[in-house]
Design an enzyme around this catalytic site. Structure first.
Site, PDB file in Angstrom:
ATOM      1  N   THR A  67     -25.498   0.653 -30.535  1.00  0.00           N
ATOM      2  CA  THR A  67     -26.885   0.505 -30.956  1.00  0.00           C
ATOM      3  C   THR A  67     -26.947  -0.330 -32.240  1.00  0.00           C
ATOM      4  O   THR A  67     -25.930  -0.886 -32.672  1.00  0.00           O
ATOM      5  CB  THR A  67     -27.573   1.901 -31.042  1.00  0.00           C
ATOM      6  OG1 THR A  67     -28.932   1.709 -31.379  1.00  0.00           O
ATOM      7  CG2 THR A  67     -26.918   2.819 -32.055  1.00  0.00           C
ATOM      8  N   LYS A  71     -25.196  -4.681 -31.413  1.00  0.00           N
ATOM      9  CA  LYS A  71     -25.272  -5.088 -30.002  1.00  0.00           C
ATOM     10  C   LYS A  71     -24.739  -6.505 -29.761  1.00  0.00           C
ATOM     11  O   LYS A  71     -24.101  -6.759 -28.743  1.00  0.00           O
ATOM     12  CB  LYS A  71     -26.709  -4.976 -29.483  1.00  0.00           C
ATOM     13  CG  LYS A  71     -27.166  -3.524 -29.313  1.00  0.00           C
ATOM     14  CD  LYS A  71     -28.535  -3.462 -28.665  1.00  0.00           C
ATOM     15  CE  LYS A  71     -28.963  -2.022 -28.435  1.00  0.00           C
ATOM     16  NZ  LYS A  71     -30.219  -1.922 -27.697  1.00  0.00           N
ATOM     17  N   ASN A  92     -25.297  -2.966 -24.883  1.00  0.00           N
ATOM     18  CA  ASN A  92     -25.494  -1.603 -25.384  1.00  0.00           C
ATOM     19  C   ASN A  92     -24.459  -0.650 -24.798  1.00  0.00           C
ATOM     20  O   ASN A  92     -24.515   0.552 -25.015  1.00  0.00           O
ATOM     21  CB  ASN A  92     -26.916  -1.101 -25.097  1.00  0.00           C
ATOM     22  CG  ASN A  92     -27.169  -0.864 -23.622  1.00  0.00           C
ATOM     23  OD1 ASN A  92     -26.456  -1.402 -22.788  1.00  0.00           O
ATOM     24  ND2 ASN A  92     -28.163  -0.068 -23.302  1.00  0.00           N
ATOM     25  N   ASP A 108     -30.315  -1.902 -20.768  1.00  0.00           N
ATOM     26  CA  ASP A 108     -31.718  -1.802 -21.216  1.00  0.00           C
ATOM     27  C   ASP A 108     -32.692  -2.303 -20.145  1.00  0.00           C
ATOM     28  O   ASP A 108     -33.749  -1.718 -19.933  1.00  0.00           O
ATOM     29  CB  ASP A 108     -31.929  -2.599 -22.503  1.00  0.00           C
ATOM     30  CG  ASP A 108     -31.313  -1.909 -23.713  1.00  0.00           C
ATOM     31  OD1 ASP A 108     -31.122  -0.682 -23.655  1.00  0.00           O
ATOM     32  OD2 ASP A 108     -31.024  -2.595 -24.703  1.00  0.00           O
ATOM     33  N   GLY A 132     -43.672  -9.077 -28.185  1.00  0.00           N
ATOM     34  CA  GLY A 132     -42.372  -9.110 -28.854  1.00  0.00           C
ATOM     35  C   GLY A 132     -41.473 -10.171 -28.262  1.00  0.00           C
ATOM     36  O   GLY A 132     -41.668 -10.614 -27.121  1.00  0.00           O
ATOM     37  N   ALA A 133     -40.485 -10.595 -29.048  1.00  0.00           N
ATOM     38  CA  ALA A 133     -39.566 -11.638 -28.590  1.00  0.00           C
ATOM     39  C   ALA A 133     -38.175 -11.416 -29.174  1.00  0.00           C
ATOM     40  O   ALA A 133     -37.426 -12.358 -29.384  1.00  0.00           O
ATOM     41  CB  ALA A 133     -40.096 -13.014 -28.987  1.00  0.00           C
ATOM     42  N   GLY A 134     -37.827 -10.151 -29.418  1.00  0.00           N
ATOM     43  CA  GLY A 134     -36.503  -9.829 -29.942  1.00  0.00           C
ATOM     44  C   GLY A 134     -35.554  -9.445 -28.809  1.00  0.00           C
ATOM     45  O   GLY A 134     -35.778  -9.775 -27.649  1.00  0.00           O
ATOM     46  N   ALA A 136     -34.994  -6.551 -27.491  1.00  0.00           N
ATOM     47  CA  ALA A 136     -35.597  -5.652 -26.509  1.00  0.00           C
ATOM     48  C   ALA A 136     -36.453  -6.433 -25.510  1.00  0.00           C
ATOM     49  O   ALA A 136     -36.521  -6.091 -24.326  1.00  0.00           O
ATOM     50  CB  ALA A 136     -36.445  -4.605 -27.219  1.00  0.00           C
ATOM     51  N   TYR A 227     -40.118   5.362 -28.829  1.00  0.00           N
ATOM     52  CA  TYR A 227     -40.255   6.767 -28.413  1.00  0.00           C
ATOM     53  C   TYR A 227     -40.284   7.715 -29.614  1.00  0.00           C
ATOM     54  O   TYR A 227     -40.285   8.929 -29.449  1.00  0.00           O
ATOM     55  CB  TYR A 227     -39.157   7.171 -27.421  1.00  0.00           C
ATOM     56  CG  TYR A 227     -37.756   6.968 -27.934  1.00  0.00           C
ATOM     57  CD1 TYR A 227     -37.169   7.897 -28.773  1.00  0.00           C
ATOM     58  CD2 TYR A 227     -37.036   5.845 -27.572  1.00  0.00           C
ATOM     59  CE1 TYR A 227     -35.893   7.702 -29.251  1.00  0.00           C
ATOM     60  CE2 TYR A 227     -35.753   5.643 -28.034  1.00  0.00           C
ATOM     61  CZ  TYR A 227     -35.195   6.580 -28.883  1.00  0.00           C
ATOM     62  OH  TYR A 227     -33.931   6.366 -29.352  1.00  0.00           O
ATOM     63  N   GLY A 248     -41.783   5.779 -24.125  1.00  0.00           N
ATOM     64  CA  GLY A 248     -40.440   5.191 -24.193  1.00  0.00           C
ATOM     65  C   GLY A 248     -39.317   6.094 -23.703  1.00  0.00           C
ATOM     66  O   GLY A 248     -38.169   5.644 -23.584  1.00  0.00           O
TER      67      GLY A 248
END
Ligand code: ATR
Length: 285
Positions: A67, A71, A92, A108, A132-134, A136, A227, A248
């Site tokens: 985590t 990663k 991960n 993921d 978002g654009a990371g 995740a 979450y 989540g």
């Protein structure tokens, strides 16, 4: 040496690690399946990551969940990787194989895919608005595309990052990807069948995104990968407006299942009992 049969050991590595729910998740399944094993939390600094991994491999661990912030380092250190880890440039899950090689996986995307499938089924012909654009968001694009989404509109605070992600991932998926800034919400919200928040906004201590939910069709479903808290401000507001919401925890449980299978040899079930156990733990967090 590699432990087989009874007494398999795996780890979860991060910095910090005290808030990780992985030991609880895996412990629940080990008890339920009456397997002798353990998943231990390991607080490891960036500069110690590679040495620790090699040490754990030598000590007979089956592998580790990885985590924040490791990663990308996990992906870089592995000898081979699955398609999802290659697409994300991040892992991960590291599996210590019997042939001595370290395999990088990314579960993921599977986690998000299964969480959405459970709640909504396939996404054929549908448009998804992804915030978002990371890292995740990368996994989310793969998971949503695997369910057949026709279009995925990526919106990010820094629009250039969304554009880069869309350009980089378009060759990997059949869904049509578009990119923009959060100000494009007003234009795109009316066509969204599903909204996915993959940003860290709304996490405990981070303010929520300011979005005008009245622009969404009433049938739109809202999913938050955050979450903690379980009911983010975004989900609370969406629920109050009558939208179906997905928290989540589904993604968290479904991304853990393939890791558990890799470590302990049995595919566990994602159940209401497990969810209740996690909800209880989060209520004390
Ligand atoms: P992860 O791997 O969890 O995706 P990350 O790569 O650091 O983490 O990405 C975090 C995402 O949340 C990014 O899309 C970030 O937006 P920027 O790229 O514009 O920084 C987004 N994010 C975090 N905090 C935010 C906030 N307060 N408002 C809007 N977006 C936010």
């Amino acid at each position: 040496m590699r432990l087989t049969g009874a007494g398999r050991i795996a780890g979860v590595i991060g910095w910090p690690i005290v808030h990780s729910l992985s030991p609880l998740l895996h412990g629940y399944w080990l008890d339920e399946l009456k397997l002798d094993g353990a998943l231990v939390p390991l607080a490891v600094r960036r500069e110690d990551f590679a040495q620790t991994i090699w040490g754990l491999q030598r000590a007979g661990f089956q592998g580790v969940n990885v985590t924040v912030p490791h990663k990308e380092a996990a992906f870089a250190l592995a000898h081979l990787s699955d398609a999802a880890a290659s697409a994300a440039g991040a892992a991960n899950l590291l599996i210590f194989r019997a042939d001595g090689k370290i395999e990088a996986c990314n579960t993921d995307a599977v986690g998000l895919r299964e969480s959405v499938r459970e709640a909504l089924g396939e996404l054929k012909g549908k448009t998804v608005l992804l915030l978002g654009a990371g890292g995740a968001a990368r996994g989310a694009v793969l998971g949503l595309a695997a369910l057949g989404a026709a279009r995925i509109d990526l919106l990010n605070r820094h629009a250039d990052k969304a554009a880069m992600l869309a350009r980089g991932m378009q060759p990997l998926v059949e869904s049509r990807l578009s990119a923009g800034g959060l100000e494009d919400w007003a234009k795109l919200a009316p066509t969204a069948a599903l909204v996915v928040n993959s940003t860290s906004a709304g996490m405990k201590g981070n303010p929520s995104l300011a979005l005008d939910l009245s622009l969404l069709p009433s049938s739109a479903v809202i999913l938050d990968i955050v979450y903690n808290p379980l009911e983010t401000e975004l989900l609370r507001d969406a629920r109050a407006r009558g939208h179906k919401v997905i928290d989540g925890l589904g993604m968290l449980m479904h991304q853990a299942a393939p890791s558990f299978e890799a470590f302990f040899g049995v595919r566990p079930n994602v159940t209401a009992g497990l969810r209740a156990r996690l909800v209880e733990a989060l209520s004390h967090a």
